[in-house]
Structure formats: C-alpha cells, structure tokens
Design an enzyme around this catalytic site. Sequence first.
Site, PDB file in Angstrom:
ATOM      1  N   ASP A   1      -9.466   1.050   0.626  1.00 46.10           N
ATOM      2  CA  ASP A   1     -10.091   1.347   1.917  1.00 46.10           C
ATOM      3  C   ASP A   1     -10.616   2.774   1.943  1.00 46.10           C
ATOM      4  O   ASP A   1     -10.218   3.627   1.131  1.00 46.10           O
ATOM      5  CB  ASP A   1      -9.045   1.141   3.022  1.00 46.10           C
ATOM      6  CG  ASP A   1      -9.649   0.723   4.343  1.00 46.10           C
ATOM      7  OD1 ASP A   1     -10.854   0.942   4.542  1.00 46.10           O
ATOM      8  OD2 ASP A   1      -8.907   0.192   5.185  1.00 46.10           O
TER       9      ASP A   1
ATOM     10  N   ASP B   1     -14.500  -5.269  10.313  1.00 46.70           N
ATOM     11  CA  ASP B   1     -13.234  -5.370  11.042  1.00 46.70           C
ATOM     12  C   ASP B   1     -13.350  -6.354  12.196  1.00 46.70           C
ATOM     13  O   ASP B   1     -12.354  -6.685  12.833  1.00 46.70           O
ATOM     14  CB  ASP B   1     -12.815  -3.993  11.574  1.00 46.70           C
ATOM     15  CG  ASP B   1     -12.098  -3.192  10.501  1.00 46.70           C
ATOM     16  OD1 ASP B   1     -11.702  -3.775   9.489  1.00 46.70           O
ATOM     17  OD2 ASP B   1     -11.935  -1.961  10.683  1.00 46.70           O
TER      18      ASP B   1
HETATM   19  C1  GLA Z   1      -9.532  -0.334   8.097  1.00 46.14           C
HETATM   20  C2  GLA Z   1      -9.701  -1.713   7.496  1.00 46.14           C
HETATM   21  C3  GLA Z   1      -8.737  -2.659   8.119  1.00 46.14           C
HETATM   22  C4  GLA Z   1      -7.316  -2.170   7.924  1.00 46.14           C
HETATM   23  C5  GLA Z   1      -7.193  -0.758   8.476  1.00 46.14           C
HETATM   24  C6  GLA Z   1      -5.838  -0.145   8.137  1.00 46.14           C
HETATM   25  O1  GLA Z   1      -9.954  -0.304   9.411  1.00 46.14           O
HETATM   26  O2  GLA Z   1     -11.023  -2.151   7.636  1.00 46.14           O
HETATM   27  O3  GLA Z   1      -8.874  -3.947   7.566  1.00 46.14           O
HETATM   28  O4  GLA Z   1      -7.006  -2.184   6.551  1.00 46.14           O
HETATM   29  O5  GLA Z   1      -8.191   0.101   7.966  1.00 46.14           O
HETATM   30  O6  GLA Z   1      -5.696   1.123   8.629  1.00 46.14           O
END
Ligand code: GLA
Length: 728
Positions: free
Chosen positions: A479, A549
Amino acid sequence: MGIEFYKEEQLFLLHTPNTTYGIGIVEGYVGHLYYGKRIKKGEREQLRYLLRVEEQPRTPSVNEREKNTFLDTFPMEYPEHGMGDYREAALCIRSEGGHFASESLYEKHKIFKGKPKIKGMPASFGTEEECETLCITCFDPVLSMRVELYYTVFEKLNVITRHVVIKNEGTRPFYIEKVMSASMDLDDEKFSLLSLHGSWARERHIQIVPIGYGRQNIGSFRGESSHQEQPFVALVTEGITEECGEVYGMNFVYSGNFQAQVEKDQFDRIRMFMGIHPDGFCWKLEGQEEFVSPEVVMVYSANGLGAMTRTYHDFYRNHLIRSPYRDKKRPILINNWEATYFDFDEKKLLDIAREAKELGIEMLVMDDGWFGKRNSDNCSLGDWVVNENKIHGGLKKLVDEVNEIGLQFGIWFEPEMISPDSDLFRKYPDWAIHIPSRSITQSRAQYVLDLTRKEIVDYVYESVASILRSANISYVKWDMNRQLTTIGSLNLSSDQQGELYHRYMLGVYELQDRLVTEFPNILLENCSGGGARFDPGMLYYSPQIWCSDDTDAVERLLIQEGTALIYPLSCIGAHVSVCPNHTVGRNTPFETRGHVALCGTFGYELDITKLTEEEKEIVKHQVSDYHKYNDLIRQGDYYRLVSYRESRYYDSWLIVNKEKTKALLFDVQVLARPNRRSRRLRLKGLDENRLYKMAGKWYRGSVLMNAGILIPEEQGDFKSRVLLFEGE
Ligand code: GLA
C-alpha cells in the site's frame, strides 16, 4: 518484419497488423509523417508529401531567413525547446551556461529484432519473433548531446512502444528540464480528448471533451500516478463509439509524476505528448552519463474504443505482466480491513478464517494494524514488528494455524512510509523526505521515506523481507497511502533536488523488483489509498492492483468501466463488501456485489462471521461461479454493451473467449423504470455462424449480435444477472 527504411526517400514505415506509423527526415529534422490505418508495404513516394516540405516556408537550406517559420510548422517527431518551434517542446535542455536550447539532427539509425530492456524501470517486453525495434539517433554538437528515439513494433498486436535516451557525450554537465517519452504531431480531425479522471473512491471515470485552440493537459505531480488523473489519454474522432471512429491512445508505463498534453496550433494541427511531469523535475546529466525515459504504449484503432481496449488488454496480459500468477486463477481471498479495521486480534482472524474455509474461500489477508503499536492510523509505520499484544504467540503461529484451517495467508505493508510516532522516526528523523528548516506536511499522520537513499531502500527491503521469511506467507498487499510533499533529500546536491521524484520511483521499483525476485511465488497486489497507483508501471511487478477503496457495486460500475478501458479484468482488485456500504451507505443485493466483483480478481472484505445463513448460501454460489467463469473472465475479450454512464439505467458487458465458443453476459439494472417491458440488448464479438445455447435455447450468433436478446425489466433497483452462452 514490421519496420521498413527507404534510404533515398529518408523514410521509415513501421507496420503492425492493422496500422502504419511513418517518419520522414528532412535536412536532419525527424518529422512525423503518418499514423493510422495500415498502408501497403512499399508505398513510399505516396507518403512523403505529408511532410509538406514544398509548401511555404521551404526548408532551411532553401530559405534560411525563414527557418523559424519552418521549425514552427514542421510536424516534429520529437520537438525541442528554444530554436523556433513555439508549440510546446518534448525536450527542454539547460546548458551549464544557463541557456535553454537544443537542436538534435538525425545522425544514424538501427533496426533490430526484439526489444531492449529499460534498466531499473518497468517496461513491456517481447521476443525477437514478436517485435522489432527502430532506434533513431540525433545529435546536438553544441551540447554534445545524443538523443535516441526508440520505437518497438509488435508483429501481432497493433501496438507501438516508445521511449527516449538522452546521452551527454561531452565532459561538462547539462540539465534536462523536461523530457517527454513520446510526442506526435497530427492534423486535427475534429478530435476530442478522452481521459480518466477521479478522486479517492471514485477513480478512473471516463471523460471526453472537445479540443480547442491552445494547450490542454492532465497530469500528476503528487509523486504517484494518482486518483485524480490516469497516465492515459486518447485522441478520439467525433461521435466515437465502441465500434466506430478513430482512436489514438497513449498510456505511460510509469507510476510517478506524469504529464499528457494536447495542443491545437494556429494551423489546426495537434501535438500530443506524454512523459514525466516537468514541474519540480530537473535532471543534472554529467558528461558520459545517460538518462533513460519511461515508456509510452501507443495504440491506434480505426474501429472505435472497443478494439483499442482489447489491444491494451492483450498487450498487458502478454507483454507487461510478468508474475507467475499472470495466467493463473488467483486464490479467492478474504481481507479483514472492512471487517475489523484496526480492531482485531488473532482470535478474530482465526474465526474469520474458519468461517471462510467453510464457504470455499482460499486465503486470509491480514490488513493494516498488525505491527508496532498501531491501533489507529496515527502511528508505527516503519516499525515492521508484529504486535504480540494483538497477535498473541507471534506471526508464524498465526500463519501456521490459518494454514492448518486450510487457507493461505497474506499480509499488508506500507513500506514507503514512516510515522512521526514510530521508533524508526525517533531513531532516524532525517529519513523522511523533507526540506531542512521546514515542517513536513503530514497526510494521514505520516511522512514518506526518502527512497533516493540506498541505505533506506536496503533497510526497508530487509524489514519487509524478514517478515516474509519468518512465516509461510503467500500474498502481499503493498500500500501507499499518501502523496509526496516538501520535496528534499539529504542525498542530493542543490542542483539535483529536481531529481527526487524520479529517483524516488526508481527506489520503489528496485524494492518491488527485489521482492518479486526473492519471493517469486508470493502474489503481489499493489494498492494506493485504493486505486491511486493503478498504472502499467505497477503491473510489471504485480499482476493485480486494488482498484478502489469504494466497494459499492454501483460506484464500481463506473470505476471498473474506466479501469477496464485499458486494463484487463484479470488485474482489477475487486471484493464483495457489506451493506450499507462503508463509503456511500448504499444497499445493493449481495448477488449484484458478487457479479461486479467477479469481473475483477474476486474476494471478500467483510465480517464473514456475521453473515446470515441465506448470505452464506449466496457466498457458496459466488465461489462456485468464480471457479466456473474465472478462466473466461481472465483470458477473454471484453466488450462494453451499455454504459450506465450514458444510459442512466443499465450497465452491460460481455466477455467472449478467444475461440468464440463461450460468452458471459453481465447485466445490471441500476435503476428500475415504470411501465417498461423487456429491453433489447445486442451482443458483440460472437461467431455469427455459430449456434449458442443459453438457458436451454439455441440462438445463432448473427441473431444474438444483430437482433439481440430480450432482458426483462425487474422490480427494484440494483438488480443484476449473468447469462452464459455456450457455442455448439
Ligand atoms: C488503504 C487501502 C485499504 C486499506 C487501508 C489500510 O486505504 O486502500 O484497502 O488497506 O489503506 O490502512
């Protein structure tokens, strides 16, 4: 092979199966002749007129006193700044003396089979049988600069890739202020500009706007390709549809800052280019050094957007994604993020794993919150040590237990980051990207590590790798949850700070390359606050990327439509989540969420221990649909039929296998309409002579494509259906 050179006419013709790209040289200036439908090999004289050298003003040797006008009108293949072409240049050089000008004229060229690698960066690839490369070398004697223009032509796909190499052959440095990877001058044919714009949770929505006089550009200087713009643009002719109209697409194999621009000039000509964003960029090139640009993938289609889409899909599936998982069905995973956020321990994860196993899910992914003292997004990035207050007994014990239940195990990292509240930051406060004496702008309470520094890259790699070596881990979600600011590095001299953004990307690429080299069997999924790094650069390392997301099925229709405009469904990270949806609060049927997620990598992101018995039965069906359909979805040809963006009510798409013996139709009735009977939907891409069986009835391909099928209107919003057509 695909590349022809005519010495007498000073002409290059680059052929793919259905396209031709022409380059002509006039007194050393490398000119753009033509890009479009394929022209028969050997038609050389027929094309040179497109350079318009006989028109006023004549070439510099005939009319030196009007050279400026020549430079400002000639269709340049790689325009440079400062000598008289006032359209925006692709290359801008500042000499050591501070002058902004360069003029590189044709010197030589070579044509060879295959495609050279781009060191340290992602790039497409092809064997000597699959592609051929032209390298045109130009030289500026004042700067002792060589400019190499690379074009690779693919034999079976309508793709041309381009990149450039700038070489300082002298002894004194000069500065690259701007370097685009590809540029093209075309006559305007009432083009519009297609781009993919968005925001967090609303990535890659399709936008088509008319092109007016002046410059229109999109880009990112956020240090990543971004949620807001996608490193893709296309020129499209008026009234473009899925089957009709011309499209010129450019997609950048890069994950950092980019710019894509079109400029319509005084003579109704369009200059289109793409490359690293020049804002905040300046590269000091010492004598005997070279700078290699990232690559642009160009696709031309004379048959609408659909053909462009399928070309990009085939190209990325076969010539960009390297992972051993590329051609494989991926394990169905369940991720605990939307189920628990930071509030979990090993017991909760094991409960999820046990229930998931019952329903046929194959992997548990432990998301953010397992390390340091991270119980919220306030701290601990950089402290990649398992938090035993949450994961009692340690990581290996948990992984072993999950494996015993019968699931694989995956884990989340955000390796590029450092929290101000972390042991790592307390120990190395100068490891964050920063400008001395200036406070660092926080975002999600975190800073970015200075990956231009080798010792930091090594440290980050070891901290991730040691976790991966410590247990049987099968998957990594990588990420990146903030963008770059306060750009400064202790590693760089004052005249090199403009190199930081690109050097940062080189650091990220090195990290991911080391990871996939040491752990070739780990399935890597990239992610950036959802889909802010969904680009071809990332696909070179990971066969799939978390798309957004926003897991709401309706929002996903638009997000996945825009994403699939260029990227194959096999790489689109998509999960079924709970309702009301956490991002938009919408309630959609469980089945619809499943259908939308099936057109991506497929998985779950909810607390599966809280499902009703009825929902559990639906999960079992979805799991079985995944096994039934995933080969087709991953490998097939994708056709958009109806877009909710335009229709406001329905969204339909079809996937047809390469043999045209099987097709899978997805149809979503987003909003119900009153007093409606069935609607007619025409399929595409089938074999018109073949008979296809659907729900016990036989239909001829030509009937399905020309007359279509009837889809009954249902009561209620957000209803979806999947229909399989099996050929005789
Ligand atoms: C990002 C990702 C999510 C999750 C969060 C965790 O927003 O896109 O899927 O992994 O971080 O903090």
